[in-house]
Structures are given as C-alpha cells and as structure tokens.
Design a protein around this motif. Sequence first.
Motif, PDB file in Angstrom:
ATOM      1  N   PRO A 159     -87.735 -12.087 -29.204  1.00  0.00           N
ATOM      2  CA  PRO A 159     -87.084 -12.486 -30.459  1.00  0.00           C
ATOM      3  C   PRO A 159     -86.638 -13.943 -30.375  1.00  0.00           C
ATOM      4  N   THR A 160     -86.442 -14.563 -31.519  1.00  0.00           N
ATOM      5  CA  THR A 160     -86.085 -15.988 -31.553  1.00  0.00           C
ATOM      6  C   THR A 160     -84.573 -16.157 -31.469  1.00  0.00           C
ATOM      7  N   PRO A 161     -84.065 -16.739 -30.372  1.00  0.00           N
ATOM      8  CA  PRO A 161     -82.617 -16.923 -30.237  1.00  0.00           C
ATOM      9  C   PRO A 161     -82.168 -18.266 -30.810  1.00  0.00           C
ATOM     10  N   LYS A 162     -80.866 -18.475 -30.808  1.00  0.00           N
ATOM     11  CA  LYS A 162     -80.273 -19.744 -31.232  1.00  0.00           C
ATOM     12  C   LYS A 162     -79.956 -20.573 -29.992  1.00  0.00           C
ATOM     13  N   ARG A 163     -80.313 -21.853 -30.045  1.00  0.00           N
ATOM     14  CA  ARG A 163     -80.076 -22.735 -28.901  1.00  0.00           C
ATOM     15  C   ARG A 163     -78.661 -23.306 -28.972  1.00  0.00           C
ATOM     16  N   ASN A 164     -77.949 -23.252 -27.856  1.00  0.00           N
ATOM     17  CA  ASN A 164     -76.593 -23.780 -27.773  1.00  0.00           C
ATOM     18  C   ASN A 164     -76.616 -25.250 -27.358  1.00  0.00           C
ATOM     19  N   GLU A 165     -75.467 -25.889 -27.458  1.00  0.00           N
ATOM     20  CA  GLU A 165     -75.385 -27.310 -27.129  1.00  0.00           C
ATOM     21  C   GLU A 165     -75.668 -27.578 -25.655  1.00  0.00           C
ATOM     22  N   SER A 183     -78.512 -23.563 -23.293  1.00  0.00           N
ATOM     23  CA  SER A 183     -78.702 -22.118 -23.171  1.00  0.00           C
ATOM     24  C   SER A 183     -78.972 -21.515 -24.550  1.00  0.00           C
ATOM     25  N   TYR A 184     -79.204 -20.214 -24.566  1.00  0.00           N
ATOM     26  CA  TYR A 184     -79.541 -19.532 -25.810  1.00  0.00           C
ATOM     27  C   TYR A 184     -78.594 -18.361 -26.053  1.00  0.00           C
ATOM     28  N   THR A 185     -78.432 -18.039 -27.328  1.00  0.00           N
ATOM     29  CA  THR A 185     -77.622 -16.900 -27.752  1.00  0.00           C
ATOM     30  C   THR A 185     -78.405 -16.127 -28.804  1.00  0.00           C
ATOM     31  N   LEU A 186     -78.284 -14.807 -28.745  1.00  0.00           N
ATOM     32  CA  LEU A 186     -79.033 -13.958 -29.671  1.00  0.00           C
ATOM     33  C   LEU A 186     -78.134 -12.828 -30.159  1.00  0.00           C
ATOM     34  N   GLU A 187     -78.206 -12.551 -31.453  1.00  0.00           N
ATOM     35  CA  GLU A 187     -77.510 -11.402 -32.028  1.00  0.00           C
ATOM     36  C   GLU A 187     -78.525 -10.577 -32.814  1.00  0.00           C
TER      37      GLU A 187
END
Length: 487
Positions: free
Chosen positions: A391-397, A400-404
Amino acid sequence: MSGLMLLIMDTTLWKILGPGPLLATLLLAFAVGKPFISLKGPDHRVTSSNLVQFLCTAGPFSSRNLSVSWLKNSNEHPASAPQLVPVNNHSYSVTSKAWVALTKQDILSQITCKVTHGDIDEPLRMTINLSQVVRVTPTLKITTEPPEIQDHAHQRVNLTCHVSNFYPQNMRLIWAKNGHKILTVEHTQATRNSDGTYSVQHTLQEDAILNETNFICWVIQDDQPPVRDSITLGTPRKVRGRKDYSHNLEGPLQRFAPGASIQLKYTSSELPTRQVTVIWLKNNHSLLQTQTNVFSGGETYNVTSTVLVPLESDDILSLVLCLVEHKSLVVFQKVIYLDQYLYVPPAVRVSQSSTVSSLVTVTCHVERFYPKDICLTWLEDCHVIRRMDKPTPKRNEDGSYTLEILQLVNASMQRSDQVLTCKVEHEAQPPIHASIILSTASFPTHKAIRSLSSEKSIHIFVAFLLCHKVLLVVSLLVLYTHRWWSL
C-alpha cells in the motif's frame, strides 16, 4: 432571510462547529423550515490510495419517509445507513457518511449526496469534486544531454529534472550541487496530462564536469516532505602526470536495524604513491572507527580503508563521504546514502472509532518505518479477511513512512468478544501483530425535549397567583385572631 445570507451562515458554521447535532440544529433554525443539504469532506488534501470520509447532512423534513443515496461520478457508491435526528416534535434531519478510497484517477471524479423526500419536488443534491481532496506525489528523474561528457574546453552539459504526474499544480523545485543549494524555482510552466495530473521539466546548464559531482533535484508540494532524485557526473580527479587507477567503494549487501554497525570499504589499486589519506565523514562529522592500510605492489601501491558506521533510526537521510587525498589534492570522493543499508521496523497499533449506525471503523496505524514496502493483512479471529501488498504510505519529514489503513466492520453481526488483528510484514522480518476486541456500543439516542404548551403555562401561572392569595388571607386571619385573644 436571503439565500445568500443562509449560504454564508452555512459555510461559517461548518468551519466553526464542524459536523454535529448542534450545527444541524442551528442550520435548521436559520433555514426557517426550508430543507437544505450540506456535504463536507476532509479539511486537507490526502495522498492517493488512502481512504477519506464525507459527511452529508440534510433537513428539516416532516417525516421519516426519506432516502439517501451516494454517487461517485454516475455510479452508486456504498455508504453508512442514514441517521435520523429529531429537531422538534414535527421535523427531522438526516446524516449519512461515505468513504472513498482515493486514486490518481479521482482528480477528474466527483462524489454526490442525494436526499429524496415527499416534502420536496426535486431531490436535494450536493457534489464535491475529488480534485479538492486528492494529492498525487510526483515521480522524478534526472537526465543529461549530452549523455557522455567529453573532456575538451567549453563543454557544457544540460541536466533536466523530469517531474511527472503530480497534483495539485503548485510545487517548488530546488537544485543542489554537492550538498549545496544552487537554484530555487518557485513557479514553473506545468503541462496538464490527460488524467488531470501535471508534469514539469526544468533544465539546469552546467560547465563540463571533470571531477565527480553530485546533483540533486528536490520537489516540494505545500507542506509535504520533499521528493528527490540525484545523479553523479564526471570522473574522479587523478594525480597530475600519472595514469588512471581504479577505485571501489562498497557496503553490505543487506539492510540492518538501528543499533547495528555496518562496514564500508574503499579499495584502490596501482596508485603511484603511498602518501594517500582516506577521510570518512558522516553528515560532515569525522568517523572514528576507521582503518587504512597501504600495500606495496612493486612500483605501485594498493590502498584499503574500512570504517564502521553505527546506524540510528534517524539515519534515513544521512550520508557518508569517502574522501581520498594526495598532498591536499582530491584523488577520489564519493557519497554513500545510508538509507540503502537501513531498515526501521514499524510501530503498529489498532484503534476503533465511535460506532456509526451498525458500522465500526477500525484503523491500523503503522508508524515510522523504512523502507516503504510493507504487506498488511486484516484478520478476524485468525481468519484473513483482507490483504494489501505494498500500500502507498505517507512520507514523513525524517524520511520514514507512516500508513493508516481503515477497515469497516458491521458491528451488528459481531460477537462481543470479536478480535480484529492487523498483521504487518516488513523487510523479511517476523510479522508484527496488533489486535483489538471490538466494542459495539453505539451512540446514545438523541431525543427531543418537549416544551410546555402555552395553555399549561397559563394554568401554572394562575395556580401560583391563587396560592399566593390564599397564603395572604390565612396570614391575616391568624394575626386578627391573635390580637382578639389578646384583648
């Protein structure tokens, strides 16, 4: 009250109060009994492949005989069951929620809420363009022209940063050379693609690169973490008057978790001198655990240098520079990015939102991991109900990545001890599990409080006056009797 004033009040109240019974009541009061409809989505853009929620509110209506339907473009779209909220003794408002899994193609899509009731001749409709909600992250690639740099005077090279398939149009482009920013482009002429996304090409012209030079193209969308691509041009400098010699810089073939140390190794052969210094820098700071050896090979020398680099969880954007010098002349330099040797395991937790009708929203939070490729599986009492590969996660500053990931569950069909588990597989490591026991408690029922009728209010007022007069008469009689006996 004019329609314009109602619209202004509607918009203002949405911003101040957000969706809720209080807002609906106020809107109904301002609408003076005329049915209205409002549709609200997320208040910020969401990256494609994520799930977003839309809330539709309409009313007042004189009876419960109504229907709510949702359309994505011209196709019916699933949603939660409509919720009726009493406004007073004679009217109701209705709310309904729908969830949309955004895709890149949704730039040209719409979501529509339609409410039908006998009080109105035509159904109430409200539409939101999904282009107001979706964000598409660009892909980057740097190309050069000519592709091979020739070693002659006045040679120039064009570096083009291709920024493809992004949305919305606003973006900022930054060029960096050997880690130093050299150009910022605030406004670029973008090309609109057939799918609604945009593409940009920006060309940077540089003199011929005779020594090894690293260029980076950064693209920043609003407040999102930057996306980048890099290219290294030129060849290492050589000791003047000597022939070329080989250099090699290598690291491990696998990734390691934070806390481990990796070994980087530099080797060169057929150097004409043993007076060579190898310097290792991590983020411009010297590394201490280094070892350099020079071996004689007849008339030439071979050099081997190793360094131990401790990995930390915030090393995703870190780099190591290997610098080889001969009498202050740079013989070789190369940058190694540590993200290729690092993996950061995710923290996984599961939460449950408040129950809406019979639907429960369960969210799996996969936080701060690297690299971005993971596999996520939902299990219900150890049985697989949904699996998502990459799945496509969100990139952090910090890189790293975060996914919900949301999972809708029909609470009315679940047992009280139902267990929902989120399993995350990352970098061939043992799976990480997080579970929750579903709670099917629903919202309390909202009931209208009846006000006293005007007739009852008058009766109470009259009774109060009579009681007051009776008490006054009794007091006078007691006083008169007391005085008479005193005589």
